[in-house]
Design a protein around this motif. Structure first.
Motif, short mmCIF file in Angstrom:
data_model
loop_
_atom_site.label_atom_id
_atom_site.label_comp_id
_atom_site.label_asym_id
_atom_site.label_seq_id
_atom_site.Cartn_x
_atom_site.Cartn_y
_atom_site.Cartn_z
N VAL A 395 0.83 -1.20 0.00
CA VAL A 395 0.00 0.00 0.00
C VAL A 395 0.87 1.26 0.00
CG1 VAL A 395 -1.64 1.34 1.37
CG2 VAL A 395 -1.99 -1.11 1.07
N VAL A 396 1.94 1.23 0.78
CA VAL A 396 2.83 2.40 0.85
C VAL A 396 3.61 2.57 -0.45
CG1 VAL A 396 4.84 3.37 2.01
CG2 VAL A 396 3.03 2.30 3.35
N ALA A 397 4.10 1.46 -1.00
CA ALA A 397 5.05 1.55 -2.12
C ALA A 397 4.39 1.60 -3.48
CB ALA A 397 6.01 0.36 -2.06
N TYR A 398 3.14 1.12 -3.60
CA TYR A 398 2.53 1.04 -4.92
C TYR A 398 2.26 2.44 -5.47
CZ TYR A 398 -0.47 -0.47 -8.74
OH TYR A 398 -1.00 -0.69 -9.98
N PRO A 399 2.62 2.70 -6.71
CA PRO A 399 2.42 4.05 -7.28
C PRO A 399 0.98 4.25 -7.73
CG PRO A 399 3.49 2.64 -8.89
CD PRO A 399 3.38 1.82 -7.63
N TRP A 400 0.10 4.62 -6.79
CA TRP A 400 -1.29 4.87 -7.12
C TRP A 400 -1.40 6.00 -8.13
CZ3 TRP A 400 -4.94 1.67 -5.00
CH2 TRP A 400 -4.54 0.93 -3.88
N ASN A 401 -2.39 5.91 -8.99
CA ASN A 401 -2.62 6.98 -9.96
C ASN A 401 -3.05 8.27 -9.27
OD1 ASN A 401 -1.98 5.35 -12.12
ND2 ASN A 401 -4.09 4.60 -12.35
N GLY A 402 -3.70 8.10 -8.09
CA GLY A 402 -4.22 9.28 -7.41
C GLY A 402 -3.24 9.90 -6.45
N THR A 403 -1.98 9.51 -6.50
CA THR A 403 -1.00 10.06 -5.58
C THR A 403 -0.85 11.56 -5.80
OG1 THR A 403 0.22 7.99 -5.54
CG2 THR A 403 1.39 9.95 -4.81
N ARG A 404 -0.90 12.29 -4.71
CA ARG A 404 -0.76 13.74 -4.82
C ARG A 404 0.69 14.11 -5.08
NH1 ARG A 404 -3.33 15.65 0.69
NH2 ARG A 404 -2.09 13.87 1.32
N ARG A 405 0.91 15.01 -6.00
CA ARG A 405 2.27 15.44 -6.32
C ARG A 405 2.41 16.91 -5.93
NH1 ARG A 405 4.84 11.84 -9.61
NH2 ARG A 405 3.53 10.24 -10.60
N LEU A 406 3.60 17.25 -5.48
CA LEU A 406 3.88 18.64 -5.17
C LEU A 406 3.96 19.45 -6.45
CD1 LEU A 406 6.61 18.22 -2.41
CD2 LEU A 406 4.20 18.78 -2.10
N PRO A 407 3.45 20.66 -6.45
CA PRO A 407 3.52 21.47 -7.68
C PRO A 407 4.95 21.83 -8.03
CG PRO A 407 2.77 22.79 -5.81
CD PRO A 407 2.79 21.36 -5.33
N GLU A 408 5.20 21.89 -9.33
CA GLU A 408 6.53 22.26 -9.78
C GLU A 408 6.79 23.73 -9.44
OE1 GLU A 408 8.77 20.38 -11.02
OE2 GLU A 408 7.56 18.56 -11.14
N PRO A 409 7.96 24.05 -8.89
CA PRO A 409 8.25 25.45 -8.54
C PRO A 409 8.40 26.30 -9.79
CG PRO A 409 10.20 24.07 -8.25
CD PRO A 409 9.07 23.14 -8.56
#
Length: 419
Positions: A395-409
């Motif tokens: 659950v921790v390691a799987y790359p979910w499609n819905g993973t939140r990403r930090l915005p690019e600076p």
């Protein structure tokens, strides 16, 4: 042992990395643990490939042992020098504000895991050190690890039940009690119930109570996350998405549940196992714990190069529970003095006992046979806990499609010196 060592250090690193990410603390700890874990992984390869320790888990003697030893030395020297050189940049600008805080819990968790790693490492290399000093190898057996590591692991289990419930930076006594009152209360109730039921093994009572506290704490944290997202998202579906989206927290709860259930299996199988040896005539029975074992007879099967001796036993627990177990011995041509055993294993439900039966001796006509019988309680929980642990890691390691990403600076967000 050598496989366990880097796992312990890597587990400590995961927790210190959380404190580094959230508060910018334990940065030197994190780097040191990464370097130590890598060195211990190479050390494990050196042990099993060099022949320096005699073990059934060692591979054949190889010439690569000295190469691995030299590599370990190079890694340690280079890592220590670079670590010292970069230490001023690794120092944490923020100190730990309070002992009753989550980051302090992570630091204590690191100390405990490293203490277990040091004990296991010492027990592993002690035969080599004793041979260098005294000229003879002194083996280190299970009593050493039980006396040294069991108190540390019980303390770690207690921290696992309380630490995740603490707040970052500082937790007041009132807030700490509000967060931990249900797990602590359930642990005390579990102790009282077990003592009332007649359990007098102190470490087992303590271990079961701490495991109950960890399970309660993990479930409580999960329910709190669900309620919080439900209030914020205004809907069960949105709450479910919010909880699954925070997959690291969800995975950590599952991992902690797995560790607690695994601990229950370890405590039960190590503290309450029973073993006996019996000789039974055909049709006779023996009783061990709550089980009656009846010897039904012996059969022999011969094929080219192999003779198999198989015994049939009925295992009864109560009137409506009966199973047939068939332990056997295999005798290979040319190796008659070294027969191999096929252990009969039966798991009972809902008692969750594992019954092991081995043939020790027998009469050629099958009129009687001698058996070694072991009853190990709660062994299935080892498998359940291990599977939950593995699921939590996925659950921790799987790359979910819905993973939140930090915005690019953006360029305007960068300091002027960098622009």
């Amino acid at each position: 042992n050598v496989a366990l060592l880097p796992w312990l250090v890597a587990t400590a690193y995961i927790h210190s990395a959380l404190a580094q990410e959230r508060r910018g603390q334990l940065r030197a700890w994190s780097i040191g643990l990464v370097l130590t874990g890598f060195a211990l992984a190479i050390f494990g390869t050196f042990v099993v490939r060099s022949g320096i320790l005699t073990s059934v888990h060692s591979f054949a003697l190889s010439n690569v042992g000295p190469i691995f030893l030299i590599f370990i030395g190079v890694v340690l020297v280079a890592a220590v020098l670079m670590f010292i050189y970069r230490l001023p940049l690794l120092r944490t600008p923020l100190a730990i504000d309070s002992f009753a805080s989550k980051e302090a819990g992570f630091l204590l968790n690191n100390f405990l895991l490293l203490a277990v790693a040091v004990a296991v490492f010492w027990g592993t290399v002690f035969p080599i050190i004793s041979e260098l000093i005294q000229g003879s190898r002194i083996a280190v057996g299970p009593p050493f690890y039980s006396q040294v590591t069991v108190p540390l692991l019980l303390t770690l289990l207690a921290l696992l039940g309380i630490g995740p419930l603490l707040a970052w930076r500082r937790t007041t006594l009132h807030a700490a009690w509000r967060s931990t009152r249900w797990p602590v209360t359930l642990a005390l109730v579990t102790s009282a119930v077990l003592i009332a039921l007649g359990m007098r093994v102190g470490l087992a009572v303590l271990g079961f109570s701490l495991a109950a506290m960890v399970i309660t704490g993990a479930l409580l944290e999960f329910s709190r996350s669900l309620r919080t997202h439900a209030r914020m998202a205004n809907g069960i579906r949105a709450a479910r998405i919010g909880v699954i989206g925070n997959r690291r927290r969800l995975g950590s709860h599952i991992v902690h549940l797995g560790v607690a259930i695994f601990a229950v299996g370890v405590i039960g199988s190590s503290s309450f196992s029973e073993e006996t040896s019996v000789t039974l005539a055909r049709g006779k029975s023996a009783v061990i714990d709550e089980y009656r074992l009846t010897y039904r007879g012996l059969s022999t099967r011969s094929e080219p190069g192999l003779t198999t001796i198989r015994a049939d036993l009925d295992v009864d627990r109560g009137r409506n529970s009966s199973s047939r177990l068939t332990p056997s011995r295999r005798i290979h041509t040319g190796w008659e003095n070294q027969p191999t055993s096929d252990v009969a294993i039966h798991t009972t439900f809902p008692a969750l006992d594992d019954i092991y039966i081995l043939i020790d001796d027998w009469e050629p006509d099958g009129s009687s046979a001698s058996f070694r019988i072991l009853v190990n309680p709660l062994v299935p929980l080892l498998w359940v806990g291990g599977m939950l642990y593995f699921i939590g890691v996925l659950v921790v390691a799987y790359p979910w499609n819905g993973t939140r990403r930090l915005p690019e600076p953006t360029l305007s967000a960068l300091p002027s010196a960098i622009r």
